[in-house]
Design an enzyme around this catalytic site. Sequence first.
Site, mmCIF file in Angstrom:
data_model
loop_
_atom_site.group_PDB
_atom_site.id
_atom_site.type_symbol
_atom_site.label_atom_id
_atom_site.label_comp_id
_atom_site.label_asym_id
_atom_site.label_seq_id
_atom_site.Cartn_x
_atom_site.Cartn_y
_atom_site.Cartn_z
ATOM 1 N N SER A 158 -9.731 -0.510 7.165
ATOM 2 C CA SER A 158 -9.196 -0.294 5.820
ATOM 3 C C SER A 158 -8.576 -1.508 5.157
ATOM 4 O O SER A 158 -8.322 -1.490 3.954
ATOM 5 C CB SER A 158 -8.179 0.846 5.832
ATOM 6 O OG SER A 158 -8.860 2.077 5.895
ATOM 7 N N LYS A 201 0.841 -1.200 0.000
ATOM 8 C CA LYS A 201 0.000 0.000 0.000
ATOM 9 C C LYS A 201 0.879 1.253 0.000
ATOM 10 O O LYS A 201 1.943 1.273 0.634
ATOM 11 C CB LYS A 201 -0.905 -0.019 1.237
ATOM 12 C CG LYS A 201 -2.007 1.035 1.237
ATOM 13 C CD LYS A 201 -2.880 0.885 2.482
ATOM 14 C CE LYS A 201 -3.969 1.940 2.562
ATOM 15 N NZ LYS A 201 -4.760 1.819 3.807
ATOM 16 N N SER A 210 -9.733 1.839 2.930
ATOM 17 C CA SER A 210 -8.831 2.592 2.073
ATOM 18 C C SER A 210 -7.809 1.724 1.340
ATOM 19 O O SER A 210 -7.200 2.183 0.379
ATOM 20 C CB SER A 210 -8.089 3.632 2.901
ATOM 21 O OG SER A 210 -7.195 3.013 3.815
#
Lengths: 480, 484
Positions: free
Chosen positions: B175, B76, B151
Amino acid sequence: MAEYQSVIGLEVHAELKTASKMYCSCENKFGAPPNTLVCPVCMGYPGALPRLNKKAVELAVKAGIAMNCTIQQNSFQDRKNYFYPDLPKSYQISQSEKPLCVRGYLDILVNGEHKRIRINRIHIEEDAGKLIHDAEKGITLADYNRCGVPLIEIVTEPDISSSEEAHAFLETVRSTLKALDISDCKMQEGSVRCDVNVSLKEKGSEILGTRCEMKNINSFSGAVRGIEYEIKRQLELLRSGEHIQQETRRWDDSRGVSTVMRTKENAMDYRFFPEPDLGLISLPDDLVSQIKGSMPELPGEKLFRYTEKLGLKEQEAKIIAFDKDKAELFDHCLSLERASAKTLCSLIVGEITKYLNDTGDQISDTKLTSLALAELAGDTEQGRLSSSSAKKVLSELITSGGNVKEITERLGLAQISDPEHIQKIVAEIIAQQPKSVQEFRSGKTNALNHLIGLCMKASKGRANPAMVREIAEKLIKMEE
Amino acid sequence: MDLRKMTVSQLREMLISRKISASELLSVHLERIERSQLNAYITLNDKAMEAAREIDRRISSGQELPPLAGLPIAVKDNISTKGLRTTCASKMLENYIPPFDAGVVEKLRSAGAVIIDKTNMDEFGMGSSSENSTFGPVRNPRDPSRSAGGSSGGSAAAVCAGEAVLALGTDTGGSVRQPSSMCGVVGIKPTYGSTSRSGLIAFASSLEQVGAIGRTVADAALLQGVISGPDPMDPTCVIKVKPKNSIQGTLSGLRIGVPKELFGEGISDLTKDVVMRALSFMERHGAKLIPLSLPELRYSVSCYYMIASAEAASNLGRYDGIRFGHASSEHSSLAELFRNSRSEGFGREVKRRILLGTYVLSAGYAEKYYRRAASMRAKICSGFETSFSKCHMIASPTATGVAFPLGIKRDDPTELYSADICTVPANLAGLPAISFPCGSGEGGLPIGIQLVGRKFAEDQLFSAAYSFESLSGGYEQLITSGGV
């Protein structure tokens, strides 16, 4: 017209003497080229996390114990949020809700009066960077070497009532921190700084007036001038019927004035909250007792011993007690039991201090040993050396070292205490000075001093002055 | 041979037996990424091939291979990678190249992983749709007109679509778990303090952890095992507990708490039904379901948004456009440079949370908001503790429904916030949680179930999830058939 009393509180910041910074392994050092002692942590890079320096915590606990605080076994750190270019994270890690040390005190001595100044708290925090304003070029340069240097902040209760007391408190704090190797307290390097809070209240009243905080004070004499300026400013406002506005002011030492930095309406809102990147500070069980057990006699305690037990004068006692090296020298000499405290004190406060001030040397830079100083003081007391000869020997001891007896003999400075030798000198002077002798006989006591002075000069200062006086009086009376 | 359906152990076997090389495996993934319309990544790692070749050299010299050797893994884009751009999907960090590796990235590298790319996400992790990205929204591989969740939407989408074998996400309030649920993969939010946050670009420091995403429980658990463990650079990560690498499981004797508050209002009926069927299935295989009530969970979303935003406002204060990050070209003074850089550099949602976070901590309001939220957080923690005396873990849906169409919820932040009801409690209490597929709902889109465990009891979660996975015939089959 109302009489006012000033009420003063201090916040003293001192940089801690650790090898590395508070939250990273960068070196904690003054004077390196700008931005050479930095890393992602102290530069606030995204994702870099602080790691607490254990030594800094220990030093803060030490300071807390020395200032009679309660040490909190568990404390934590908070974030103090404010946006300024010297603070790369945009927050300072400090302690607000639960500091390391609380509720202490420090005793000070001012003009023979003892006073207890309560300490609200001592907490740890990190220093910010340094901004250097170049007015000519109209630019500001940032040096982040100081960022993350460990600090303690010592916050007093408003127990101080004059600039003189503030000065005594600051000196006591500085000497305590230096004696315990907690901080260098080098003013010129900014390693100790203070903020002062001043308000005025009506004499006899319990109600405190509105206070103003003054920042940017970086010398003790600056603190004294700043406080006096502020008291005067507030007094004039009150006398002319105006109100004091709560505000933060900036002290300008070169101009000797303070100016408004921000008013109450623009007060900073630091939005404190517990620092989530660092856990609880949980002190090892035995840390406090261990530090307490190894705590030496502190400068404040020395000061009381010197003045109360040894009968030294306050000002002189302070010069010794508040200086780690001098106090060590003094106490060691005293323990040798060769001379009295007063004689040792006058040598240390006089010649030795003068030499150190002139050269900028430390005692450890000189060749002087405590044994030699104790012997020198003993010889002076017992009349083996006149005070002027003692000065010469001392100067030799400082610069070249050696043995008092040997130096005294080599320089031919041994005091003349042989009555016959002295009588010979005095008789010669009396014969040369019939006028002074006559004056003395007619009641002018000063004339005797003149004669003694001439005898001393003739002996190159080596004659025992007390014996010279005694013999001179005797000879003049005999001739009558 | 569809590598997309392979597990880590199958791929490892192929690498060791030299049926495929690490560079070939990487190339297959890179080709897929090239054809992809998902927008799952922000930056490709230009050193990936070099790392894969190094693994190939080790294979050919017969060296023992570390656990993730040669596997293309996506990271990420809020996790720092030394020398590789790390943007947080923000214009503010558009050109930021970290000077150091995150703790978890160091662990990945020494486990032989090949970091393939940096995945797309909601800016700074703020959002649950992966639409709040300066690089555009991530599309759901199972229906490109829909969101991949967020996210960590890019990471979940990449694993689902076979653009990576495994991925790292970060989970501040769900997330990792919510996008895993929406993409039909397995996602873990580990116990707070089990995984290093060093190099994780902070959003809300007291809540977030780095978590693994995989196509099977075993895959995700393996990755989580690699990245967990103490890191001297993160003083909040000190616990020396690592999940075991081998998972076996039985549901027999397992007590699963079922809190009514997480099966109530706001959660789609179909989702509730699919999750309840999965729980009944587990009951039939030996688990015991314990009805629970955790009334304080009603406040968890408001509590979460106050604490998370307060910390975010503080963490994001440093982006001033001077030392790194976007610097506005429009300014006539320093203050204006700061102001314009921040105005231009941050997106709407980030600004909203900075404002909210500043407000709840400001003088006069901190008592009313932040401190009340902090004490509510303590109550939520003790509520969990009480519950764990009655059960081993607590089950709920992960999300309130299936993946939603892109764009629809953009103007309604509160509705989006309240959809985090099931995931935020584990963050507030620092507990481990796992999301794995248990069936599908509208349009055949996956539905995830969440299990929240006791602190550092990741192993229990893995074995429960693994048992369910093996007993039900595998996740892809479950999603296709609709559930158990």
